[in-house]
Structures are given as C-alpha cells and as structure tokens.
Motif scaffolding. Structure first.
Motif, PDB file in Angstrom:
ATOM      1  N   GLY A  65       0.771  -1.014   0.110  1.00  0.00           N
ATOM      2  CA  GLY A  65       0.050   0.212  -0.075  1.00  0.00           C
ATOM      3  C   GLY A  65       0.948   1.407  -0.014  1.00  0.00           C
ATOM      4  N   ARG A  66       0.458   2.121   0.688  1.00  0.00           N
ATOM      5  CA  ARG A  66       1.081   3.512   0.701  1.00  0.00           C
ATOM      6  C   ARG A  66       2.661   3.513   1.720  1.00  0.00           C
ATOM      7  NH1 ARG A  66      -0.013   5.507   5.879  1.00  0.00           N
ATOM      8  NH2 ARG A  66      -1.717   4.526   6.911  1.00  0.00           N
ATOM      9  N   TRP A  85       6.875   0.197   3.578  1.00  0.00           N
ATOM     10  CA  TRP A  85       5.585   0.323   3.221  1.00  0.00           C
ATOM     11  C   TRP A  85       4.305  -0.342   4.112  1.00  0.00           C
ATOM     12  CZ3 TRP A  85       9.760  -0.226   0.450  1.00  0.00           C
ATOM     13  CH2 TRP A  85      10.162   0.507  -0.674  1.00  0.00           C
ATOM     14  N   THR A 135      -6.097   0.539   0.413  1.00  0.00           N
ATOM     15  CA  THR A 135      -6.216   1.385  -0.961  1.00  0.00           C
ATOM     16  C   THR A 135      -6.131   0.551  -2.252  1.00  0.00           C
ATOM     17  OG1 THR A 135      -3.574   1.827  -0.714  1.00  0.00           O
ATOM     18  CG2 THR A 135      -5.274   3.503   0.548  1.00  0.00           C
ATOM     19  N   PRO A 137      -4.081   0.954  -5.836  1.00  0.00           N
ATOM     20  CA  PRO A 137      -3.029   1.540  -6.478  1.00  0.00           C
ATOM     21  C   PRO A 137      -3.172   1.609  -7.975  1.00  0.00           C
ATOM     22  CG  PRO A 137      -2.512  -0.839  -6.255  1.00  0.00           C
ATOM     23  CD  PRO A 137      -4.025  -0.535  -5.590  1.00  0.00           C
ATOM     24  N   TYR A 179       2.078  -4.191  -6.672  1.00  0.00           N
ATOM     25  CA  TYR A 179       0.728  -3.499  -6.663  1.00  0.00           C
ATOM     26  C   TYR A 179      -0.202  -4.636  -7.257  1.00  0.00           C
ATOM     27  CZ  TYR A 179       3.811   0.146  -5.285  1.00  0.00           C
ATOM     28  OH  TYR A 179       4.735   0.892  -4.776  1.00  0.00           O
ATOM     29  N   PRO A 233      -6.822  -2.163  -9.165  1.00  0.00           N
ATOM     30  CA  PRO A 233      -5.204  -1.867  -9.601  1.00  0.00           C
ATOM     31  C   PRO A 233      -4.721  -2.002 -10.746  1.00  0.00           C
ATOM     32  CG  PRO A 233      -5.866  -3.370  -7.620  1.00  0.00           C
ATOM     33  CD  PRO A 233      -7.031  -3.392  -8.401  1.00  0.00           C
ATOM     34  N   HIS A 266      -2.318   6.155  -4.528  1.00  0.00           N
ATOM     35  CA  HIS A 266      -3.164   5.250  -3.516  1.00  0.00           C
ATOM     36  C   HIS A 266      -4.482   5.920  -3.467  1.00  0.00           C
ATOM     37  CE1 HIS A 266       0.168   2.571  -2.896  1.00  0.00           C
ATOM     38  NE2 HIS A 266       0.833   3.461  -2.948  1.00  0.00           N
ATOM     39  N   ARG A 267      -5.542   5.215  -3.580  1.00  0.00           N
ATOM     40  CA  ARG A 267      -6.948   5.729  -3.666  1.00  0.00           C
ATOM     41  C   ARG A 267      -7.843   5.030  -2.718  1.00  0.00           C
ATOM     42  NH1 ARG A 267      -8.193   4.513  -9.781  1.00  0.00           N
ATOM     43  NH2 ARG A 267      -6.992   2.852  -9.134  1.00  0.00           N
ATOM     44  N   SER A 274      -2.410   9.262  -1.066  1.00  0.00           N
ATOM     45  CA  SER A 274      -1.011   9.314  -1.268  1.00  0.00           C
ATOM     46  C   SER A 274      -0.501   9.150  -2.478  1.00  0.00           C
ATOM     47  CB  SER A 274      -0.621   7.827  -0.505  1.00  0.00           C
ATOM     48  OG  SER A 274       0.782   7.973  -0.338  1.00  0.00           O
TER      49      SER A 274
END
Length: 280
Positions: A65-66, A85, A135, A137, A179, A233, A266-267, A274
């Motif tokens: 993730g972030r 991370w 999140t 990616p 990811y 993703p 990152h959503r 991020s």
C-alpha cells in the motif's frame, strides 16, 4: 551519498481495517522485536527488495500500500536508510523459524507497540494509523529511454526502447508485482508498450492500447476522465507530455517523471490519499 546503506521492509497487516493485526518478528542475533526488512541486493529495486525480504523472513506474499516514512540510523558507522510500506497479506506459505528470524507474532497495534524494541518502529505504527490501510493502487509509468527523437527517421510512434529503456522495463517488472495490477493500459507507441511488456510476459496479462494516452491524441479532460474511472489496481504507461497533467488532474500533485520512472497513486474511492514517485 555513495556510502549510504539501503534496506527495505514493510509493516504487514491482516484482518479488518478497523482492528488490524501486524506481523512482528524476533531476531535472535540481536534479541530484538521489529518489522521484517533487509538489505537491497546489488541493482535491486527497493520495492522488489521489500517483497523479497518480507517473503524470506515471514513466508508471506504481500501487496504494498502507501509508503511509510523512511527510517535513518547509523549501522557500523555508516548511515542506513530503510524504506517501509504498508503491506496487506496476499498469500502465506507458512513461517519457518531460522537463524535470522526465530519467531513471528501477529499482534493488535497496541500490543505490538509494547513489544517493539526500537522507537523508530513505534513511529511506523503511528504512521500506519494516520491514513487508510486499504487502498487501490494506480501506477502511472513514463515509458523507458528510447533514444533521441531527432535521430529516429521513421514514424515516431514506432520508436523502440533502447538498451537503457529495456533495462528500465525489466526493473519495472520487478516492482509492479508489489501492486498486483489487474489492468495494463498503454499508449499505442512502441516504446510505451515495450515498457510494460516484461511484466505482461511474466504474468500473462494483456496490454490494452489507449490512444488518449498517446502524445498525438492526448486530451487533458478526456484522458483524466478515462484513467480516473479505473477502479481496480492498474498500471498505465504514457509520455512526458501526458503524465504531469494527468497526475495533477487526479491528485492535485504537480509531479514530473523521468524516463522509466513511475508514480503510484493510492486511492480510496475517488480520493487519492498518497502519491509516491520512484525510478525504475
């Protein structure tokens, strides 16, 4: 700084986001409790190193993730940087105790904080709590090096990657597994498609060609709308002309990427929580 030691690792979590558990390891040589991490091999991408070290020390395959704040400290008189991370468990081959790591514990955050040996690891836990854990990616890639435009005599869309660009594409293929992109989308230009091909070849994933990502057909509003609608993703490869405006439209971040570099957005839903930039 040429004398800088580099390492990479992750704070791995499982369970519900509201009540996560994190993986903490014990190293008998140091008699400490910490998070999985280790040194980069020569030429290894830091993201690939994080995946490898987590797998070697815990038996876990993870999706990153972030990014968390990098940790710096002195090791044998040299400055050491460790990149971390947030990581979610994607597979588990089972933990095998060894000389380097002899115990793994899954603990709630509060218990982990009480067990951890180092203050910087407790700082990572605080950073873990500061933003969402789960999140989606979106990896935005600038195509790799493809020689000089003014030295190419044919249609520019056919200009291929050069030797440096092929090396960048191969290195990108070691980072993208972090990811687990379900969708690969590229500008139709040869150099963009070739940048994603090594990863596509490893995974068997098809590369979808999208003219709105090309230099010739780029439209700031339509391209941003198209990419913004991606809800899984994904890895998207495009050009210098396209990417700064695309990143700006999606995240508000004016990010420029060098050849072969990539950004990870990152959503959570439509919100970007991020934005990170990496070289390939």
């Amino acid at each position: 700084m040429t004398d800088l030691l580099r390492a990479a690792g992750a704070v791995v979590w499982r369970g519900e986001e509201s009540r996560p558990e994190v993986a903490v390891i014990h190293r008998p040589n140091y008699d400490d409790w910490t998070f999985p991490k280790g040194k980069l091999k020569s030429g290894e991408h830091e993201i690939a190193a994080a995946l490898r070290e987590v797998r070697e020390e815990t038996g876990l395959t993870v999706r990153l993730g972030r990014a968390l704040p990098a940790v710096h400290y002195l090791s044998t008189g040299r400055l050491k940087r460790v990149d971390y991370w947030v990581a979610r468990v994607a597979g588990d081959d089972g933990f095998s105790p060894g000389d380097e790591v002899d115990e793994l514990r899954w603990l709630p955050l509060e218990e982990a904080g009480r067990l951890l040996t180092y203050e910087w690891d407790m700082g990572l836990l605080r950073a873990l709590r500061a933003a969402p854990l789960e999140t989606v990616p979106l990896v935005l890639v600038r195509h790799g090096s493809a020689g000089a435009r003014n030295e190419w005599q044919d249609d520019d869309a056919l200009r291929p990657l050069d030797a440096d660009g092929r090396a960048q594409a191969a290195n990108l293929a070691t980072a993208l597994p972090a990811y687990r992109p379900e969708l690969l989308i590229s500008s139709p230009s040869a150099r963009s498609v070739q940048t994603l091909e090594p990863y596509g070849a490893e995974t068997g994933a098809d590369i979808k060609l999208e003219p709105l990502l090309s230099e010739e057909s780029y439209d700031p509003h339509k391209t941003a709308a198209l990419v913004g609608e991606i809800a899984v993703p994904a890895a998207v490869c495009s050009h210098r002309k396209v990417l700064p405006g695309l990143v700006k439209a999606l995240s508000g971040n004016g990010l420029h990427l060098r050849k072969g570099a990539f950004a990870v957005l990152h959503r959570v839903g439509e919100d970007v929580v991020s934005v990170e930039r990496y070289t390939a």
